[in-house]
Design a protein around this motif. Sequence first.
Motif, PDB file in Angstrom:
ATOM      1  N   THR A 150      -3.386   3.716   0.846  1.00 26.90           N
ATOM      2  CA  THR A 150      -4.169   3.471  -0.365  1.00 26.90           C
ATOM      3  C   THR A 150      -3.677   2.198  -1.058  1.00 26.90           C
ATOM      4  OG1 THR A 150      -2.732   4.820  -1.791  1.00 26.90           O
ATOM      5  CG2 THR A 150      -4.591   5.945  -0.728  1.00 26.90           C
ATOM      6  N   ASP A 182      -9.723  13.478   0.484  1.00 26.96           N
ATOM      7  CA  ASP A 182      -9.852  12.137   1.067  1.00 26.96           C
ATOM      8  C   ASP A 182     -10.954  12.048   2.126  1.00 26.96           C
ATOM      9  OD1 ASP A 182      -7.583  11.032  -0.328  1.00 26.96           O
ATOM     10  OD2 ASP A 182      -6.277  12.053   1.117  1.00 26.96           O
ATOM     11  N   ASP A 239      -4.264   0.658  -4.913  1.00 30.83           N
ATOM     12  CA  ASP A 239      -4.799   1.010  -6.238  1.00 30.83           C
ATOM     13  C   ASP A 239      -5.539   2.351  -6.202  1.00 30.83           C
ATOM     14  OD1 ASP A 239      -3.779  -1.354  -7.339  1.00 30.83           O
ATOM     15  OD2 ASP A 239      -5.581  -2.476  -6.795  1.00 30.83           O
ATOM     16  N   HIS A 240      -4.954   3.322  -5.519  1.00 27.97           N
ATOM     17  CA  HIS A 240      -5.480   4.688  -5.427  1.00 27.97           C
ATOM     18  C   HIS A 240      -6.775   4.806  -4.626  1.00 27.97           C
ATOM     19  CE1 HIS A 240      -2.365   5.787  -8.260  1.00 27.97           C
ATOM     20  NE2 HIS A 240      -2.795   4.851  -9.076  1.00 27.97           N
ATOM     21  N   HIS A 241      -7.164   3.759  -3.900  1.00 26.27           N
ATOM     22  CA  HIS A 241      -8.365   3.798  -3.054  1.00 26.27           C
ATOM     23  C   HIS A 241      -7.935   3.820  -1.595  1.00 26.27           C
ATOM     24  CE1 HIS A 241     -11.023   3.066  -6.432  1.00 26.27           C
ATOM     25  NE2 HIS A 241     -10.262   2.048  -6.784  1.00 26.27           N
ATOM     26  N   CYS A 256       0.857  -1.176   0.000  1.00 23.82           N
ATOM     27  CA  CYS A 256       0.000   0.000   0.000  1.00 23.82           C
ATOM     28  C   CYS A 256       0.891   1.223   0.000  1.00 23.82           C
ATOM     29  CB  CYS A 256      -0.941   0.001   1.202  1.00 23.82           C
ATOM     30  SG  CYS A 256      -0.106   0.168   2.783  1.00 23.82           S
ATOM     31  N   ARG A 303       0.395   8.036   2.799  1.00 25.19           N
ATOM     32  CA  ARG A 303       0.657   9.449   2.522  1.00 25.19           C
ATOM     33  C   ARG A 303      -0.179  10.306   3.466  1.00 25.19           C
ATOM     34  NH1 ARG A 303      -3.858  11.244   0.094  1.00 25.19           N
ATOM     35  NH2 ARG A 303      -5.042   9.844  -1.245  1.00 25.19           N
TER      36      ARG A 303
END
Length: 151
Positions: free
Chosen positions: A62, A12, A64-66, A3, A6
């Motif tokens: 995150t 978000d 896969d950007h989720h 993962c 950040r």
Amino acid sequence: MDCLIRIATSEDATAISRVIIDALRETNAQDYTAAIIEQVEQSFSPEAILRLLTQRQVYVATVDHHVVATASLNKDVVRSVFVDPLYQRQGIGKQLMVMIQSTAASGEVKFLRVPSSISAEGFYASLGFKKVRDEFHGTERTIIMEKGLEQ
């Protein structure tokens, strides 16, 4: 699981709220009444998350950007560590805590504290946190835990 961790942004907030509420309803509901879960949820609406972003160092993990997990640091206190139930027990919470501990240590924090839910006490204990005391907010039990940080 791999993962990316950040700093959270205002974009978000909705995703963080969803992760927290899903975890409360599925994981924490095993240890707390529906009334307590509903009360705690009030503190984690997207609007409330936006306020928290201005008060604490909030991180997200995150995949896969989720957004699948979040944790925050308020001086020497770890707050709001939640992992989406679909991603629990895959090491993401531990990765977030490594980031939190590193940030705290670089800020010259000597002891890190966490107000743990009943549900997360074992998780924090596995990371070296020790129970200091119980606190009650009405009928909601919180376990105050502490860990010394090596400088």
